[in-house]
Design a protein around this motif. Structure first.
Motif, short mmCIF file in Angstrom:
data_model
loop_
_atom_site.label_atom_id
_atom_site.label_comp_id
_atom_site.label_asym_id
_atom_site.label_seq_id
_atom_site.Cartn_x
_atom_site.Cartn_y
_atom_site.Cartn_z
N CYS A 137 0.82 -1.21 0.00
CA CYS A 137 0.00 0.00 0.00
C CYS A 137 0.86 1.26 0.00
N GLY A 138 0.45 2.23 -0.80
CA GLY A 138 1.15 3.51 -0.84
C GLY A 138 0.54 4.56 0.06
N ASN A 139 -0.37 4.16 0.94
CA ASN A 139 -1.00 5.14 1.82
C ASN A 139 0.04 5.74 2.75
N MET A 140 0.21 7.04 2.66
CA MET A 140 1.21 7.73 3.47
C MET A 140 0.65 8.15 4.83
N LEU A 141 -0.68 8.01 5.01
CA LEU A 141 -1.32 8.45 6.25
C LEU A 141 -1.75 7.23 7.04
N ARG A 142 -0.97 6.84 8.01
CA ARG A 142 -1.28 5.67 8.82
C ARG A 142 -2.16 6.06 10.01
N THR A 143 -1.52 6.43 11.08
CA THR A 143 -2.27 6.81 12.27
C THR A 143 -1.85 8.22 12.69
N PRO A 144 -2.72 8.95 13.37
CA PRO A 144 -4.08 8.55 13.73
C PRO A 144 -5.03 8.61 12.53
N VAL A 145 -6.06 7.78 12.58
CA VAL A 145 -7.13 7.89 11.60
C VAL A 145 -8.04 9.03 12.06
N VAL A 146 -8.26 10.00 11.19
CA VAL A 146 -9.06 11.16 11.56
C VAL A 146 -10.33 11.19 10.70
N TYR A 147 -11.40 11.70 11.29
CA TYR A 147 -12.72 11.63 10.66
C TYR A 147 -13.34 13.02 10.53
N ARG A 148 -14.06 13.21 9.44
CA ARG A 148 -14.95 14.36 9.33
C ARG A 148 -16.21 14.05 10.10
N SER A 149 -16.87 15.09 10.57
CA SER A 149 -18.15 14.88 11.25
C SER A 149 -19.21 14.51 10.21
N PRO A 150 -20.20 13.69 10.59
CA PRO A 150 -21.29 13.39 9.65
C PRO A 150 -21.97 14.64 9.10
N SER A 151 -22.09 15.69 9.91
CA SER A 151 -22.74 16.91 9.44
C SER A 151 -21.94 17.57 8.33
N SER A 152 -20.61 17.51 8.39
CA SER A 152 -19.77 18.07 7.34
C SER A 152 -19.94 17.29 6.04
N ILE A 153 -19.99 15.98 6.15
CA ILE A 153 -20.16 15.13 4.96
C ILE A 153 -21.52 15.38 4.32
N VAL A 154 -22.54 15.46 5.14
CA VAL A 154 -23.89 15.73 4.62
C VAL A 154 -23.94 17.10 3.96
N ALA A 155 -23.28 18.09 4.53
CA ALA A 155 -23.27 19.43 3.95
C ALA A 155 -22.63 19.41 2.56
N GLU A 156 -21.54 18.65 2.41
CA GLU A 156 -20.90 18.55 1.10
C GLU A 156 -21.82 17.86 0.10
N ILE A 157 -22.48 16.79 0.54
CA ILE A 157 -23.42 16.08 -0.33
C ILE A 157 -24.58 16.97 -0.74
N GLN A 158 -25.12 17.73 0.21
CA GLN A 158 -26.22 18.63 -0.10
C GLN A 158 -25.81 19.68 -1.13
N THR A 159 -24.58 20.19 -1.01
CA THR A 159 -24.09 21.16 -1.99
C THR A 159 -23.99 20.53 -3.37
N LEU A 160 -23.46 19.32 -3.44
CA LEU A 160 -23.32 18.64 -4.72
C LEU A 160 -24.68 18.31 -5.34
N LYS A 161 -25.65 17.98 -4.48
CA LYS A 161 -26.98 17.67 -4.98
C LYS A 161 -27.68 18.93 -5.50
N SER A 162 -27.68 19.99 -4.71
CA SER A 162 -28.45 21.18 -5.06
C SER A 162 -27.81 22.00 -6.17
N LYS A 163 -26.48 22.06 -6.21
CA LYS A 163 -25.80 22.93 -7.17
C LYS A 163 -25.45 22.21 -8.47
N TYR A 164 -25.18 20.89 -8.37
CA TYR A 164 -24.70 20.18 -9.55
C TYR A 164 -25.56 18.98 -9.93
#
Length: 242
Positions: A137-164
């Motif tokens: 694997c070429g993944n350069m980011l091992r630990t820590p595993v960091v997460y976006r909040s579900p609200s941030s992910i939903v906001a991005e999805i809503q933008t993609l849905k409504s605008k594009y």
């Protein structure tokens, strides 16, 4: 080079398999009058894992993630090799500048390049990092595993849905089901929005509950990196499964 607009900064991201192409392009740009004064920057997996290969070919080599250091690069406040700290506050990163490209969505991304075209789709990264040590694997980011909040992910999805008008997504996380608490929160947040998505994980990181939650959230395909059916090969590549 004629296809690349003149710019003060031209940046590459390359895996090891793509690195020779990046070197060739950099050489062509250095020899072209329109780009001779451009700052050539490289980052990504190969630059992070083998930065010494980049010396003499690029003005700046970025080791690690690039979102924060790119501001200093544009301002010329960097040296030839820059090592960046891990970004842990992913929610504070802006969404991709989709408007900067004429059409950055794919009609082959969702059905897969071997299965023809389908609905226009976008990729989303919900987390970064992987705690496993697969040797290939070429993944350069091992630990820590960091997460976006579900609200941030939903906001991005809503933008993609409504605008594009995008309703199909490929979540490119290495292991979407690694953190079950976060996964259940994400699935609950996605369910009301009736999106369709695909994702990846490991064979030893799923159970009935997580699969049910993913299905209700709109997941129609979950990819597993099986790699081999031979236990000797799996041990050799440090896959950590049988």
């Amino acid at each position: 080079p004629n296809l690349i607009p003149a710019a003060r900064v031209i940046a590459f991201s390359a895996t090891t398999g793509e690195f020779k192409t990046a070197l060739k392009l950099a050489g062509l740009l250095r020899g072209d009058g329109c780009h001779r004064n451009s700052r050539l920057v490289i980052g990504g997996p190969h630059a992070t894992l083998a930065h010494y290969d980049c010396i003499g070919h690029f003005n700046t080599t970025v080791i690690g993630e690039g979102e924060r250091v790119v501001v200093d690069i544009v301002k010329d406040n960097v040296c030839c090799i820059v090592k960046t700290p891990r970004i842990t506050d992913l929610d504070n990163l802006p969404f991709p500048a989709w408007d900067a490209l004429p059409d950055c969505f794919s009609n082959t991304l969702f059905p897969g390049e071997r299965y023809g075209t389908g609905a226009r789709a976008a990729t989303i990264m919900a987390s970064r990092g992987c705690p496993y040590s697969c040797s290939f694997c070429g993944n350069m980011l091992r630990t820590p595993v960091v997460y976006r909040s579900p609200s941030s992910i939903v906001a991005e999805i809503q933008t993609l849905k409504s605008k594009y008008g995008i309703n199909h997504f490929r979540l490119e996380d290495d292991n979407l089901t690694l953190n079950k608490t976060w996964l259940y929160s994400l699935c609950a947040a996605l369910e009301p929005h009736q999106v369709v998505f695909k994702a990846h994980t490991r064979a030893d990181l799923v159970d009935h509950g997580s699969l049910v939650a993913l299905k209700h959230a709109g997941c129609v395909e979950l990819g597993f990196g099986m790699e081999s059916a031979d236990n000797k090969v799996l041990k050799l590549i440090h896959k950590g499964i049988r």
